[in-house]
Design a protein around this motif. Structure first.
Motif, PDB file in Angstrom:
ATOM      1  N   VAL A   4      51.383  30.068  31.302  1.00  0.00           N
ATOM      2  CA  VAL A   4      50.481  29.756  32.401  1.00  0.00           C
ATOM      3  C   VAL A   4      50.574  30.829  33.476  1.00  0.00           C
ATOM      4  O   VAL A   4      49.602  31.146  34.151  1.00  0.00           O
ATOM      5  CB  VAL A   4      50.817  28.365  32.989  1.00  0.00           C
ATOM      6  CG1 VAL A   4      49.971  28.046  34.202  1.00  0.00           C
ATOM      7  CG2 VAL A   4      50.665  27.297  31.936  1.00  0.00           C
ATOM      8  N   TYR A   5      51.766  31.416  33.604  1.00  0.00           N
ATOM      9  CA  TYR A   5      51.993  32.394  34.671  1.00  0.00           C
ATOM     10  C   TYR A   5      53.110  33.340  34.239  1.00  0.00           C
ATOM     11  O   TYR A   5      54.080  32.914  33.607  1.00  0.00           O
ATOM     12  CB  TYR A   5      52.393  31.680  35.953  1.00  0.00           C
ATOM     13  CG  TYR A   5      52.580  32.597  37.139  1.00  0.00           C
ATOM     14  CD1 TYR A   5      51.494  33.106  37.836  1.00  0.00           C
ATOM     15  CD2 TYR A   5      53.848  32.971  37.552  1.00  0.00           C
ATOM     16  CE1 TYR A   5      51.663  33.955  38.917  1.00  0.00           C
ATOM     17  CE2 TYR A   5      54.027  33.823  38.639  1.00  0.00           C
ATOM     18  CZ  TYR A   5      52.935  34.316  39.313  1.00  0.00           C
ATOM     19  OH  TYR A   5      53.108  35.158  40.380  1.00  0.00           O
ATOM     20  N   GLN A   6      52.956  34.616  34.587  1.00  0.00           N
ATOM     21  CA  GLN A   6      54.005  35.587  34.313  1.00  0.00           C
ATOM     22  C   GLN A   6      53.945  36.695  35.352  1.00  0.00           C
ATOM     23  O   GLN A   6      52.865  37.189  35.674  1.00  0.00           O
ATOM     24  CB  GLN A   6      53.849  36.170  32.914  1.00  0.00           C
ATOM     25  CG  GLN A   6      54.943  37.151  32.556  1.00  0.00           C
ATOM     26  CD  GLN A   6      54.917  37.531  31.085  1.00  0.00           C
ATOM     27  OE1 GLN A   6      54.497  36.736  30.237  1.00  0.00           O
ATOM     28  NE2 GLN A   6      55.362  38.725  30.769  1.00  0.00           N
ATOM     29  N   THR A   7      55.106  37.071  35.867  1.00  0.00           N
ATOM     30  CA  THR A   7      55.185  38.151  36.844  1.00  0.00           C
ATOM     31  C   THR A   7      56.553  38.816  36.742  1.00  0.00           C
ATOM     32  O   THR A   7      57.405  38.400  35.966  1.00  0.00           O
ATOM     33  CB  THR A   7      54.914  37.635  38.277  1.00  0.00           C
ATOM     34  OG1 THR A   7      54.738  38.757  39.146  1.00  0.00           O
ATOM     35  CG2 THR A   7      56.037  36.753  38.783  1.00  0.00           C
ATOM     36  N   VAL A  45      51.699  39.807  42.506  1.00  0.00           N
ATOM     37  CA  VAL A  45      50.815  38.641  42.611  1.00  0.00           C
ATOM     38  C   VAL A  45      49.931  38.622  41.369  1.00  0.00           C
ATOM     39  O   VAL A  45      49.260  39.607  41.063  1.00  0.00           O
ATOM     40  CB  VAL A  45      49.962  38.701  43.888  1.00  0.00           C
ATOM     41  CG1 VAL A  45      48.995  37.521  43.942  1.00  0.00           C
ATOM     42  CG2 VAL A  45      50.844  38.725  45.124  1.00  0.00           C
ATOM     43  N   LYS A  46      49.950  37.504  40.653  1.00  0.00           N
ATOM     44  CA  LYS A  46      49.177  37.353  39.421  1.00  0.00           C
ATOM     45  C   LYS A  46      48.420  36.032  39.467  1.00  0.00           C
ATOM     46  O   LYS A  46      48.857  35.074  40.100  1.00  0.00           O
ATOM     47  CB  LYS A  46      50.107  37.335  38.202  1.00  0.00           C
ATOM     48  CG  LYS A  46      50.967  38.558  38.039  1.00  0.00           C
ATOM     49  CD  LYS A  46      50.183  39.656  37.414  1.00  0.00           C
ATOM     50  CE  LYS A  46      51.107  40.832  37.107  1.00  0.00           C
ATOM     51  NZ  LYS A  46      50.510  41.803  36.256  1.00  0.00           N
ATOM     52  N   GLU A  47      47.322  35.980  38.748  1.00  0.00           N
ATOM     53  CA  GLU A  47      46.555  34.733  38.654  1.00  0.00           C
ATOM     54  C   GLU A  47      47.270  33.751  37.740  1.00  0.00           C
ATOM     55  O   GLU A  47      48.047  34.146  36.866  1.00  0.00           O
ATOM     56  CB  GLU A  47      45.155  35.018  38.107  1.00  0.00           C
ATOM     57  CG  GLU A  47      44.267  35.729  39.102  1.00  0.00           C
ATOM     58  CD  GLU A  47      42.835  35.832  38.619  1.00  0.00           C
ATOM     59  OE1 GLU A  47      42.409  34.981  37.801  1.00  0.00           O
ATOM     60  OE2 GLU A  47      42.151  36.764  39.052  1.00  0.00           O
ATOM     61  N   ILE A  48      46.976  32.476  37.942  1.00  0.00           N
ATOM     62  CA  ILE A  48      47.556  31.415  37.130  1.00  0.00           C
ATOM     63  C   ILE A  48      46.499  30.972  36.124  1.00  0.00           C
ATOM     64  O   ILE A  48      45.341  30.740  36.478  1.00  0.00           O
ATOM     65  CB  ILE A  48      48.011  30.247  38.026  1.00  0.00           C
ATOM     66  CG1 ILE A  48      49.101  30.752  38.967  1.00  0.00           C
ATOM     67  CG2 ILE A  48      48.502  29.079  37.185  1.00  0.00           C
ATOM     68  CD1 ILE A  48      49.476  29.786  40.054  1.00  0.00           C
ATOM     69  N   ASP A  49      46.907  30.856  34.857  1.00  0.00           N
ATOM     70  CA  ASP A  49      45.990  30.516  33.778  1.00  0.00           C
ATOM     71  C   ASP A  49      46.252  29.077  33.322  1.00  0.00           C
ATOM     72  O   ASP A  49      46.909  28.840  32.313  1.00  0.00           O
ATOM     73  CB  ASP A  49      46.164  31.486  32.614  1.00  0.00           C
ATOM     74  CG  ASP A  49      45.179  31.230  31.500  1.00  0.00           C
ATOM     75  OD1 ASP A  49      44.119  30.622  31.756  1.00  0.00           O
ATOM     76  OD2 ASP A  49      45.471  31.639  30.357  1.00  0.00           O
ATOM     77  N   GLY A  50      45.791  28.116  34.113  1.00  0.00           N
ATOM     78  CA  GLY A  50      45.980  26.715  33.770  1.00  0.00           C
ATOM     79  C   GLY A  50      46.686  25.960  34.873  1.00  0.00           C
ATOM     80  O   GLY A  50      46.877  26.469  35.974  1.00  0.00           O
ATOM     81  N   GLU A  51      47.074  24.746  34.552  1.00  0.00           N
ATOM     82  CA  GLU A  51      47.760  23.891  35.525  1.00  0.00           C
ATOM     83  C   GLU A  51      49.270  23.987  35.344  1.00  0.00           C
ATOM     84  O   GLU A  51      49.762  24.255  34.247  1.00  0.00           O
ATOM     85  CB  GLU A  51      47.310  22.441  35.359  1.00  0.00           C
ATOM     86  CG  GLU A  51      45.835  22.223  35.666  1.00  0.00           C
ATOM     87  CD  GLU A  51      45.467  22.606  37.091  1.00  0.00           C
ATOM     88  OE1 GLU A  51      46.204  22.263  38.027  1.00  0.00           O
ATOM     89  OE2 GLU A  51      44.412  23.259  37.271  1.00  0.00           O
ATOM     90  N   ILE A  52      49.988  23.761  36.422  1.00  0.00           N
ATOM     91  CA  ILE A  52      51.445  23.701  36.386  1.00  0.00           C
ATOM     92  C   ILE A  52      51.819  22.236  36.600  1.00  0.00           C
ATOM     93  O   ILE A  52      51.379  21.623  37.580  1.00  0.00           O
ATOM     94  CB  ILE A  52      52.060  24.569  37.496  1.00  0.00           C
ATOM     95  CG1 ILE A  52      51.626  26.031  37.346  1.00  0.00           C
ATOM     96  CG2 ILE A  52      53.590  24.443  37.487  1.00  0.00           C
ATOM     97  CD1 ILE A  52      51.964  26.907  38.528  1.00  0.00           C
TER      98      ILE A  52
END
Length: 121
Positions: A4-7, A45-52
């Motif tokens: 969902v998120y990676q940085t 800063v990265k976009e989130i791909d879905g819900e957490i």
């Protein structure tokens, strides 16, 4: 598992270790205000791909941690500013809107270049 998120952690503020006793880290994008940067893990800063959501997994410092609660502002703040608090206290009800709550455990300061991921279970 879906990512969902990676940085990546680019810099570690000189006072980050002050929060180890509180079991928390503050994340902020590279645009962190100077007066806060010393207390933050500075990230891309990265976009989130879905819900957490509760039950998802945070991979941090090469370890997996179960997400126990998600503040209302986590997705918005993380995706736009890179700014949230990671709190490893195991709370299952969010107390603060910008905080991601994780299983209760002791933590260590990561290294520059470490990856942070949120995985959907």
């Amino acid at each position: 598992m879906q990512t969902v998120y990676q940085t990546t952690i680019n810099k570690i503020g000189s006072s980050v270790s002050d929060f180890l006793g509180e079991k928390m880290f503050i994340l902020f994008g590279d645009n962190a205000p100077a007066e806060l940067a010393d207390y933050c893990l500075l990230i891309n800063v990265k976009e989130i791909d879905g819900e957490i959501g509760q039950g998802d997994v945070l991979v941090f410092n090469n370890k997996e941690y179960k997400i126990t609660a998600v503040g209302d502002a986590v997705k918005k703040n993380l995706g736009s500013l890179g700014h949230i608090t990671l709190n490893f206290n195991g709370f299952d009800t969010p107390e603060l809107p910008g905080t991601l709550y994780l299983e209760d455990t002791d933590i260590q300061v990561p290294e520059v270049g470490s990856q942070i991921q949120i995985l959907k279970k």
